[in-house]
Design an enzyme around this catalytic site. Structure first.
Site, PDB file in Angstrom:
ATOM      1  N   TYR A 155      14.027  32.598  54.502  1.00 48.51           N
ATOM      2  CA  TYR A 155      15.603  32.571  54.938  1.00 48.51           C
ATOM      3  C   TYR A 155      16.085  33.747  55.379  1.00 48.51           C
ATOM      4  CZ  TYR A 155      14.199  30.367  49.939  1.00 48.51           C
ATOM      5  OH  TYR A 155      13.468  30.159  48.838  1.00 48.51           O
ATOM      6  N   GLU A 180       6.060  29.246  44.622  1.00 46.27           N
ATOM      7  CA  GLU A 180       7.507  28.227  46.205  1.00 46.27           C
ATOM      8  C   GLU A 180       7.954  29.706  46.350  1.00 46.27           C
ATOM      9  OE1 GLU A 180      11.451  28.432  43.835  1.00 46.27           O
ATOM     10  OE2 GLU A 180      10.314  28.275  42.195  1.00 46.27           O
ATOM     11  N   GLU A 187       8.127  24.075  47.633  1.00 44.49           N
ATOM     12  CA  GLU A 187       7.681  24.869  46.117  1.00 44.49           C
ATOM     13  C   GLU A 187       7.020  23.403  45.762  1.00 44.49           C
ATOM     14  OE1 GLU A 187       9.830  25.226  42.088  1.00 44.49           O
ATOM     15  OE2 GLU A 187      10.452  24.087  43.617  1.00 44.49           O
ATOM     16  N   ARG A 246      11.748  26.528  52.030  1.00 43.39           N
ATOM     17  CA  ARG A 246      10.984  26.429  51.053  1.00 43.39           C
ATOM     18  C   ARG A 246      10.175  25.628  50.782  1.00 43.39           C
ATOM     19  NH1 ARG A 246      15.578  28.094  48.194  1.00 43.39           N
ATOM     20  NH2 ARG A 246      16.006  26.456  46.838  1.00 43.39           N
ATOM     21  N   ASP A 289      15.221  21.067  46.938  1.00 44.81           N
ATOM     22  CA  ASP A 289      15.410  21.758  45.846  1.00 44.81           C
ATOM     23  C   ASP A 289      15.344  20.766  44.935  1.00 44.81           C
ATOM     24  OD1 ASP A 289      14.059  23.056  43.644  1.00 44.81           O
ATOM     25  OD2 ASP A 289      14.757  24.856  44.338  1.00 44.81           O
ATOM     26  N   HIS A 321      13.662  36.462  46.637  1.00 40.58           N
ATOM     27  CA  HIS A 321      12.935  35.389  45.096  1.00 40.58           C
ATOM     28  C   HIS A 321      11.853  35.639  44.361  1.00 40.58           C
ATOM     29  CE1 HIS A 321      11.691  31.496  46.158  1.00 40.58           C
ATOM     30  NE2 HIS A 321      12.825  31.458  47.058  1.00 40.58           N
ATOM     31  N   ASP A 377      37.688  11.778  23.551  1.00 41.98           N
ATOM     32  CA  ASP A 377      36.732  11.339  22.691  1.00 41.98           C
ATOM     33  C   ASP A 377      35.105  10.930  23.208  1.00 41.98           C
ATOM     34  OD1 ASP A 377      37.008   9.219  23.709  1.00 41.98           O
ATOM     35  OD2 ASP A 377      37.503   7.472  22.230  1.00 41.98           O
ATOM     36  N   HIS A 435       7.375  30.823  38.075  1.00 40.46           N
ATOM     37  CA  HIS A 435       7.979  30.006  36.951  1.00 40.46           C
ATOM     38  C   HIS A 435       7.319  29.453  36.034  1.00 40.46           C
ATOM     39  CE1 HIS A 435      10.725  27.044  37.822  1.00 40.46           C
ATOM     40  NE2 HIS A 435      10.238  27.116  38.698  1.00 40.46           N
ATOM     41  N   HIS A 490      20.622  28.862  44.813  1.00 39.33           N
ATOM     42  CA  HIS A 490      21.479  28.375  44.594  1.00 39.33           C
ATOM     43  C   HIS A 490      22.728  27.763  44.408  1.00 39.33           C
ATOM     44  CE1 HIS A 490      18.869  30.294  40.400  1.00 39.33           C
ATOM     45  NE2 HIS A 490      18.568  29.748  41.875  1.00 39.33           N
ATOM     46  N   ASP A 541       9.796  20.234  39.643  1.00 37.67           N
ATOM     47  CA  ASP A 541      10.434  20.825  39.894  1.00 37.67           C
ATOM     48  C   ASP A 541       9.483  21.190  41.292  1.00 37.67           C
ATOM     49  OD1 ASP A 541      11.574  22.481  40.774  1.00 37.67           O
ATOM     50  OD2 ASP A 541      11.255  24.440  39.858  1.00 37.67           O
ATOM     51  N   HIS A 579      12.690  25.722  34.143  1.00 33.91           N
ATOM     52  CA  HIS A 579      12.532  27.557  34.211  1.00 33.91           C
ATOM     53  C   HIS A 579      12.095  27.738  32.583  1.00 33.91           C
ATOM     54  CE1 HIS A 579      13.427  29.028  37.660  1.00 33.91           C
ATOM     55  NE2 HIS A 579      13.656  28.418  37.925  1.00 33.91           N
TER      56      HIS A 579
END
Length: 428
Positions: free
Chosen positions: A388, A384, A399, A397, A263, A355, A41, A359, A246, A274, A366
């Protein structure tokens, strides 16, 4: 409540702007998100449908909103349906909003319990010609599971096949992109909490620890400052995993000489921060790590001032892609001759920068908004860039979140980003 709610006037104005765009004789219907069972539950933590939140601010399950501004009965022009907070349910699940509390939050005078939804909806449908519904619209992603919105739309079309059904997204998404002052304040607060989480992480990072230990430090700092948690699954990636875009396992041990790519973002009042930063696990960049880091940092600094009205994500990308070629050549990863002879479908920089640079950000990390949409003052987007180099185990990276304007505003201004300040903070 963890956060200070936005004012009811904010939601009243949002509904006014949306209903002004509806075809005469229309009804718009929005639903809450599903509750997803975990076991027995218990359910996974509930996250409200962002479109419903934007229009009424009701942050609980089993909620419906109908908008019929043409209706002859003023009480039926906007109706909020909420779960009945019966004593039995309160015993099991705790407080749910009363009708009076729902009105205070949303500014909607007519609040009913959901057990009356079908009957009232039938009345609205019998007097409407056009029906506006929302199904998530993103050209890059199509959900492969039937959300409550999708199921509701399918059922409504089956029950009322002769009505004219229309898309709500083209009307609602542009409104959500234009951030109002209250939204910007919530975003600033989310970014402030995110900054605190990063600064706490800097004091905890050291060789031998595991990535999840750093995630725990950041989560603690977010929660103790009023965030509901992370605005997305955080990436805490060390060593070779800095090159996995990711990576979310966060289960590896950090080693001396590794970089750590973070990130992450706090969610406050349902608005998303972000941020990305890359730091040396031992507190000192190697010469090569610093070389790559400063290449990304230079692009990052040059790109933020470009977030002005009239720009698009495509234009931001064009600038960054050109600068990537320049920096990657300096890093010795390929040559100008390689660029002249490259396959246009797979340019050289794509091996090291896969990438996009930006965004939209808002109620979702996003957020709604497409790459060809022209920026307007008040839009909020990420910036960002990253490099790599998998063969070297170096991924960097950096951002931030930027408010579009003639003088763009960096919402993470002051958050450590320079090599010297990161090293100094890590070695205090």
């Amino acid at each position: 409540m963890r956060y200070k709610p936005l004012s009811s006037d904010f939601y009243i104005e949002n509904r006014r702007q949306l209903t002004a765009l509806l075809e005469p004789g229309s009804v718009a219907v929005l639903t809450s998100n599903d509750e997803y069972p975990r076991c027995g539950d218990t359910t996974h933590p509930f996250r409200q449908n962002s479109n419903l939140l934007y229009l009424c601010g009701i942050d609980q399950e089993e909620t419906f909103l109908t908008l019929a501004p043409w209706h002859s009965n003023p009480d039926y022009r906007e109706i909020l349906f909420i779960k009945n907070p019966s004593p039995e349910k309160i015993i099991w699940f705790g407080h749910r909003l009363s009708k009076e509390q729902a009105t205070a939050l949303s500014g909607i005078k007519t609040v009913l319990f959901t057990d009356s939804f079908e009957g009232v909806l039938n009345d609205l449908m019998m007097h409407a010609q056009h029906v506006y519904l929302h199904i998530p619209e993103d050209p890059r992603i199509k959900p492969d599971y039937p959300t409550q919105e999708v199921r509701f739309a399918k059922q409504l079309k089956a029950d009322y096949p002769l009505h004219d059904f229309r898309r709500l997204a083209p009307l609602l998404y542009p409104l959500r992109c234009r951030k109002q002052s209250e939204e910007l304040e919530a975003l600033r607060h989310a970014c402030q909490i995110t900054r605190k989480a990063f600064e706490r992480a800097l004091t905890a990072i050291s060789p031998g620890k595991f990535e999840y230990e750093i995630e725990a430090e950041m989560t603690c700092e977010m929660l103790r400052n009023g965030a509901s948690g992370h605005s997305f699954a955080p990436i805490i990636a060390a060593g070779p995993d800095t090159c996995i875009l990711h990576y979310v396992k966060n289960d590896k041990q950090m080693h001396d000489g590794d970089l750590l790519l973070l990130d992450f973002g706090a969610e406050y009042a349902n608005y998303a921060g972000d941020c990305s930063r890359t730091v040396p696990v031992n507190g000192k960049f190697t010469p090569r790590q610093r070389q790559v880091y400063e290449a990304v940092l230079s692009i990052y600094k040059e790109t933020i001032p470009m977030f002005k009205p009239g720009m698009t994500i495509h234009k931001i990308n064009d600038f960054v892609f050109k600068r990537m070629d320049e920096e990657l050549i300096k890093l010795g990863l390929y040559t100008e001759a390689d660029v002249r002879n490259q396959d246009p479908a797979m340019p050289c920089f794509k091996k090291y920068y896969m990438h996009n640079t930006s965004h939209f950000i808002g109620l979702d990390v996003h957020d709604v908004g497409q790459r060809d949409w022209v920026f307007e003052a008040g839009n909020v987007l990420s910036c960002e860039p990253g490099i790599y180099i998998a063969e070297e185990g170096i991924g960097v990276r950096i951002e931030t979140d930027v408010v579009v304007g003639e003088n763009p505003v960096d919402l993470f201004d002051g958050t450590p980003v320079e090599v010297e300040e990161i090293e100094q903070l890590m070695n205090r």
